[in-house]
Design an enzyme around this catalytic site. Structure first.
Site, PDB file in Angstrom:
ATOM      1  N   ASP A 134      43.456 -18.496   8.568  1.00  0.00           N
ATOM      2  CA  ASP A 134      42.156 -17.922   8.900  1.00  0.00           C
ATOM      3  C   ASP A 134      42.371 -16.607   9.654  1.00  0.00           C
ATOM      4  OD1 ASP A 134      41.523 -20.448   7.923  1.00  0.00           O
ATOM      5  OD2 ASP A 134      39.820 -20.689   9.287  1.00  0.00           O
ATOM      6  N   LYS A 172      34.367 -16.428   6.324  1.00  0.00           N
ATOM      7  CA  LYS A 172      34.094 -17.340   7.439  1.00  0.00           C
ATOM      8  C   LYS A 172      33.286 -16.615   8.505  1.00  0.00           C
ATOM      9  CE  LYS A 172      36.725 -19.858  11.030  1.00  0.00           C
ATOM     10  NZ  LYS A 172      38.080 -20.276  11.454  1.00  0.00           N
ATOM     11  N   LYS A 184      32.682 -20.475   4.846  1.00  0.00           N
ATOM     12  CA  LYS A 184      32.907 -21.445   5.922  1.00  0.00           C
ATOM     13  C   LYS A 184      31.999 -21.091   7.101  1.00  0.00           C
ATOM     14  CE  LYS A 184      36.313 -23.144   9.284  1.00  0.00           C
ATOM     15  NZ  LYS A 184      37.747 -23.240   9.654  1.00  0.00           N
TER      16      LYS A 184
END
Length: 247
Positions: free
Chosen positions: A99, A173, A207
């Site tokens: 990430d 995300k 996400k």
């Protein structure tokens, strides 16, 4: 709905941030990893220095739990080379998901070429090693137009450079959960931000990280189209309770 396979159980605090000493914080990390194994969550999201520990625990338990970590966390302003170096070490230590914090500061300052380059190189590294890559855009630091533009930029870089079969492995995300907002405003996923991301990142998955604290909120996000949810209260959410964690 069983939401467990949507949940990235998350613990990203340093000992100092948690108000603990290193030994105490390590116990907390181990507890999160063990809980994620037992609850059969999708993934445990921990800091890079904890990946080897998580890998050993997952292997010892013969678990299918994936291991995720954050790259250039939480500010995202390191050089591309530094980001890639950190990501390579995480891969070597056994991470399944990377990430990356996108350099949203550079994006806001108009350095789009730098952002495009880091998206390409970070994604390429992850996909070459068959990892899932997520790009954290930090929605609380962006206005609506910037959320739309940055989500679309990431999508366009991926579509231009990678095979369609790989799109499902590259996420956009929402948040780190560590951004300092003014006036106690949300620093994680909000419904309006997630809708903008879903509309502009598609066909890439999204996400929702930070701010999802109840089972109903998790279901709402999933029904909107979110594929992963990052939360420190995964067990409470999975069991239909309210999480009292801030992330």
């Amino acid at each position: 709905m069983d939401v467990r396979q949507y949940l990235d159980s998350t613990y990203l605090k340093t000992a100092k941030q948690a108000g603990l000493n290193e030994s105490e914080n390590l116990i907390v990390v181990k507890g999160f990893i063990q809980e994620a194994i037992e609850e059969r969550f999708k993934l445990i999201m921990i800091r890079p220095e904890m990946v080897s520990l998580a890998k050993a625990m997952v292997n010892n338990a013969n678990s299918n739990l994936d291991i995720g970590t954050v790259i250039d966390f939480p500010n995202g302003i390191s050089t591309i080379e530094d980001k890639l170096t950190e990501a390579k070490q995480a891969i070597a230590d056994g991470a399944d998901d990377l990430d990356f914090v996108c350099n949203y500061v550079a994006f806001k300052e108009g350095d789009v070429d730098l952002v495009k380059e880091e998206i390409f190189k970070g994604t390429q590294l992850g996909l070459e090693h068959k990892k899932v890559v997520k790009w954290i855009i930090e929605v609380a630091a962006l206005n609506d137009k910037q959320i739309i533009q940055l989500s679309a930029l990431i999508k366009n870089v991926v579509i231009l450079n990678f095979d369609e079969s790989l799109y499902s492995s590259v996420f956009v995300k929402s948040s780190t959960g560590f951004y300092q907002t003014q006036n106690n405003e949300p620093n994680g996923a909000t419904l309006p931000a997630i809708v903008m991301m879903l509309e502009n990142a598609s066909p890439l998955p999204v996400k929702a990280a930070g701010g999802v604290r109840t089972y109903d909120e998790a279901v709402e996000m999933i029904q909107l189209g979110v594929k992963r949810i990052g939360t420190s209260g995964a067990k409470a959410i999975a069991n239909g309770q309210n999480s009292n964690f801030e992330y």
